[in-house]
Design a protein around this motif. Structure first.
Motif, short mmCIF file in Angstrom:
data_model
loop_
_atom_site.label_atom_id
_atom_site.label_comp_id
_atom_site.label_asym_id
_atom_site.label_seq_id
_atom_site.Cartn_x
_atom_site.Cartn_y
_atom_site.Cartn_z
N GLN A 316 0.82 -1.21 0.00
CA GLN A 316 0.00 0.00 0.00
C GLN A 316 0.86 1.26 0.00
N ILE A 330 -4.21 0.28 -5.72
CA ILE A 330 -3.95 -0.61 -4.59
C ILE A 330 -5.22 -1.39 -4.28
N PRO A 332 -6.97 -3.92 -1.65
CA PRO A 332 -6.86 -4.51 -0.32
C PRO A 332 -7.41 -5.94 -0.28
N PHE A 337 -2.26 -6.12 0.83
CA PHE A 337 -2.55 -5.39 -0.40
C PHE A 337 -1.83 -5.99 -1.62
#
Length: 432
Positions: A316, A330, A332, A337
């Motif tokens: 991240q 990015i 999650p 990530f």
């Protein structure tokens, strides 16, 4: 100077001088132009296998700056190396078969041919100067002293280089120190660097050392360069040396990038630098898991369109700079990530550039070439015209000049003109 560099620089010279029809220029650097023509032709017909449209081929060669009179010599060079077979012969070809290898092998073999043809002092000086300037600009006086050149000799190199756009002289407004630089190997608006060199003449070797280190290892950490050369911080603070910063688990770190020769737009080059900087951070500064093979990470980004098949907590922050530039986003997953690539033509080009840089390349050869299908398209034309190579595009902003000649007001033109008159009178002389 190694053979591959000679082949590449000969192509640079020919790319700049390809529409020049000045006998004084041709008489001064004849071998360099011959090898440059052979390099231009080789890298463009590579992959075509067979050429039978000889009229179209002549037209295409004309657009490369290879006249019909020069073509037999160029074909002979390529045939001597063993890359083409011409039937019945190079003087009246009706069929050409090619087996030309890729890139480094091409330039290395042609560089060897340049050396075997015993180029004169000015040709050797031209190559040495251009190769030196691919690292960083150099004061003219420094080059003349190190190469043992007379003022008239180095002026000849400068005048012809300026005509071809592959070499420029800059006189700093305040210090009036003449500095030579290669436009293809400098960033846009290089005045800041050139003035910095002029103001610090005693530090030129240190400046050059910084750029040489950044060129040999694109994305070198500033913290590592600083240990051997503190001047690097001043170059970064003056915004002379590109050094994007990445902030992640190991704190803030910056990574140095020397100028990179490419015909891609500046935005793609900057994306490539950011991508590589993000990966370099993981290679040297991640506090959790360090990257052991940065090239493998970059190839995965290109092929799988992501970094982090196994999600990672550092991604991240480590790839935030790349996400901010629109390279990707990015993603999650359970508190960890991945970095996903936006699959666009520009982003893929940037990743390819990052891969080239990571391998240690200081110039992007492939981007300056036409694809085989494009080359075949030009062979269908019966008349030359319409082809403008990317290298020439940079310095002329798209204007194709039909004919250029050495400025008769330069000292080089006057000196070579007198020498040619001596030849007509039957006076033997050697160009130096």
């Amino acid at each position: 100077m190694d053979r591959e560099a000679i082949g590449r620089r000969a192509q640079d010279v020919q790319s700049g001088l390809r529409d020049v029809s000045d006998l004084r220029v041709s008489a001064t650097i004849p071998i360099t132009r011959q090898i440059g023509m052979a390099a231009q032709l080789a890298v463009h017909i590579r992959g075509l296998d067979t050429i039978e449209n000889i009229v179209g081929f002549h037209g295409f060669c004309s657009n490369l700056g290879i006249s019909s009179d020069s073509l037999p010599t160029v074909l002979g060079t390529l045939e001597q190396i063993g890359w083409i077979r011409v039937a019945p012969n190079v003087f009246a070809p009706t069929r050409i078969e090619e087996t030309i290898p890729y890139f480094q092998e091409v330039y290395g073999a042609l560089g060897e041919q340049w050396s075997l043809r015993k180029p004169g002092e000015l040709e050797q000086a031209t190559m040495a100067i251009i190769d030196r300037l691919t690292v960083a600009p150099v004061p003219l006086e420094t080059l003349a002293s190190e190469l043992g050149l007379k003022s008239t000799e180095i002026q000849t190199v400068v005048d012809i280089g300026d005509l071809g756009g592959y070499l420029r002289q800059y006189d700093s407004p305040k210090d009036r120190i003449p500095i030579l630089y290669a436009p293809l190997f400098t960033e846009e608006n290089p005045e800041t660097l050139l003035n910095f060199i002029a103001k610090n003449p005693g530090a030129h070797s240190e400046i050059e050392a910084v750029f040489r280190a950044a060129k040999s290892h694109p994305g070198a950490p500033i913290s590592a360069l600083e240990q051997s050369n503190p001047l690097v911080l001043e170059l970064v603070n003056e915004n002379i040396l590109r050094a994007p910063a990445i902030v992640s688990s190991g704190g803030a770190q910056s990574f140095a990038f020397a100028p990179f020769k490419t015909t891609h737009p500046r935005a793609i080059l900057e994306k490539a630098r950011i991508i590589l900087a993000c990966v370099r951070y993981g290679e040297g500064y991640s506090s959790i898991t360090k990257i052991s093979d940065p090239s493998a990470i970059l190839r995965g980004l290109r092929d799988r369109k992501m970094i982090g098949r196994t999600p990672h907590s550092n991604i991240q922050s480590q790839y935030a700079a790349a996400a901010n530039m629109g390279v990707g986003w990015i993603e999650p997953e359970n508190g960890r990530f991945r970095f996903r690539l936006y699959d666009t033509e520009d982003n893929l080009a940037a990743v390819d550039l990052a891969i080239a840089m990571c391998s240690g390349q200081s110039e992007d050869v492939a981007s300056s070439l036409l694809l085989p299908a494009e080359v075949k398209g030009y062979f269908t034309r019966s008349e030359p015209g319409g082809l403008l190579l990317p290298e020439a595009n940079r310095k002329r902003a798209g204007d194709l000049i039909a004919s250029r000649k050495l400025d008769p007001n330069t000292r080089t033109a006057a000196r070579l003109g007198r020498a040619l008159l001596d030849d007509l009178r039957g006076i033997h002389r050697v160009i130096k």
